[in-house]
Motif scaffolding. Structure first.
Motif, PDB file in Angstrom:
ATOM      1  N   SER A  87     -27.037  49.939  66.067  1.00 25.15           N
ATOM      2  CA  SER A  87     -27.764  50.016  64.874  1.00 25.15           C
ATOM      3  C   SER A  87     -29.353  49.718  65.343  1.00 25.15           C
ATOM      4  N   ASP A  96     -20.553  49.231  67.197  1.00 21.12           N
ATOM      5  CA  ASP A  96     -21.563  49.581  66.220  1.00 21.12           C
ATOM      6  C   ASP A  96     -23.086  49.412  67.162  1.00 21.12           C
ATOM      7  N   THR A 133     -27.327  53.785  62.273  1.00 23.53           N
ATOM      8  CA  THR A 133     -26.323  53.210  62.770  1.00 23.53           C
ATOM      9  C   THR A 133     -25.250  54.221  63.435  1.00 23.53           C
ATOM     10  N   TRP A 134     -24.988  53.975  64.652  1.00 21.55           N
ATOM     11  CA  TRP A 134     -23.685  54.593  65.125  1.00 21.55           C
ATOM     12  C   TRP A 134     -22.619  53.693  65.261  1.00 21.55           C
ATOM     13  N   ARG A 135     -21.533  54.159  64.694  1.00 20.41           N
ATOM     14  CA  ARG A 135     -20.270  53.332  64.628  1.00 20.41           C
ATOM     15  C   ARG A 135     -18.984  54.102  64.599  1.00 20.41           C
ATOM     16  N   GLU A 136     -18.293  53.582  65.799  1.00 20.15           N
ATOM     17  CA  GLU A 136     -17.289  54.405  66.278  1.00 20.15           C
ATOM     18  C   GLU A 136     -15.930  53.472  65.935  1.00 20.15           C
ATOM     19  N   ASN A 173     -19.962  59.804  62.650  1.00 23.12           N
ATOM     20  CA  ASN A 173     -19.979  58.595  63.153  1.00 23.12           C
ATOM     21  C   ASN A 173     -21.617  58.072  63.074  1.00 23.12           C
ATOM     22  N   PHE A 174     -22.271  58.741  62.608  1.00 24.16           N
ATOM     23  CA  PHE A 174     -23.876  58.588  62.494  1.00 24.16           C
ATOM     24  C   PHE A 174     -24.339  58.400  61.088  1.00 24.16           C
TER      25      PHE A 174
END
Length: 341
Positions: A218, A216, A207-210, A169-170
């Motif tokens: 960023s 999100d 960015t970390w997006r789950e 997710n990174f």
């Protein structure tokens, strides 16, 4: 359009090495700089552009379009002086309506285990500038009061390159911009969209997006390095910018978020045309963003709006910017066996 894709061959070069290298290069350029703030209080890097998904790359090889309609209204009263087009002016007010058309090409999604992107930006717009007084003109003459200037121009084209990697997710992305000083520039005028100088920017984004929760987070930071404007003999100093955002997907189509940026000129302006000395600037901006994902026929697209307002401005205009950003693929290389919906 879902940007998630399978991780690449782990035997490839560790992408963190590339990211660290970009950061070290930016720091080395800063330490080597000897110039001293931004001519006209404007910068190559468009503050506010590093919002949600800042480090996420296109998912497939292909050609992608992004078009930003940008409106900025700003002012600096209280007798503050700026140097614009070789003129020293006071009580500056400006409105910019511009279109930033961007096309990028993704030649590979396996560049050192990541994705490579190359593109260009062409700014077109109309700056309107109003000052209560021009204190000194380009030839050193004292000239009039309450001057207004407006023109529709094509700015300097900007080349872009970026490389990005995904770890679960990174996401990590290193990017660079180069301003080519070949746009329409009117010497001695107040209203110009072109910088009329070579300039470059190096940035690092994460960015970390789950996907399950829809969050999100960023961030993006970088340095802008500037050459000399040959018409004004003004050398703009090195600039630092950092941005952060947090966004939540409310539905598969809609998301909403908040973002902020901080700008600081870390070295002063110089050059034979510098009449105000080390004119180092600083500004803070905060705002919100809403995005909507939809389809144009079978083509996925994203429409994003932003509103950003500024405060704590030093040697910069402070104002409000309004954005409408439409992005969509022009052509994608689908994987074998994939079918369009």
């Amino acid at each position: 359009m879902d940007p998630d894709r399978a991780d690449r061959n782990p035997r490839r070069v560790n992408p963190l090495i590339w990211a660290i290298g970009l950061a070290v290069a930016a720091a080395a350029g800063l330490m080597a700089g000897s110039t001293h703030a931004a001519e006209g209080g404007a910068s190559l890097y468009l503050l506010g552009s590093g919002g949600p998904g800042a480090a996420v790359m296109p998912p497939l090889q292909g050609v992608y379009a992004d078009n930003i309609i940008y409106v900025y209204e700003g002012s600096a009263g209280g007798g503050r002086q700026f140097e614009v087009g070789g003129n020293v002016v006071a009580n500056l007010r400006a409105e910019i309506v511009a279109d930033f058309a961007t096309v990028v090409w993704v030649p590979t999604t396996n560049f050192a285990g990541g994705t490579l992107q190359i593109g260009g930006v062409l700014p077109i717009g109309q700056p309107d500038v109003n000052v209560s007084a021009i204190l000194t003109g380009p030839l050193g003459r004292q000239v009039g009061v309450s001057v207004y200037d407006s023109t529709f121009v094509v700015g300097d084209p900007v080349g872009t390159v970026a490389a990005g990697w995904k770890f679960g997710n990174f996401y990590v992305q290193g990017s660079a911009l180069v301003n080519f000083p070949i746009g329409e520039y009117h010497q001695g005028q107040l209203a110009n969209l072109a910088f009329h100088r070579w300039a470059g920017d190096t940035s690092l984004a994460m960015t970390w997006r789950e996907p399950k929760s829809g969050w999100d987070v960023s961030g993006k930071a970088g340095f802008t390095f500037n050459g000399t404007n040959p018409s004004t003999q003004y050398t703009t100093g090195t600039e630092f910018h950092i941005e952060g955002s947090i966004e939540k997907a409310l539905t598969p189509a809609w998301s909403i978020g908040a973002q902020a940026y901080y700008y600081d000129q870390v070295t002063g302006d110089s050059g034979a045309g510098d009449k105000l000395g080390p004119f180092e600037g600083r500004v803070v901006g905060v705002g919100g963003t809403v995005a909507y994902g939809f389809k144009i026929g079978r083509t996925p697209a994203t429409l994003r709006t932003r509103i950003m307002t500024e405060f704590d401005a030093v040697n910069r205009l402070h104002g409000t910017s309004y954005w409408i950003d439409l992005s969509f693929p022009l052509a994608m290389k689908m994987p074998p066996g994939a079918a369009h919906e």
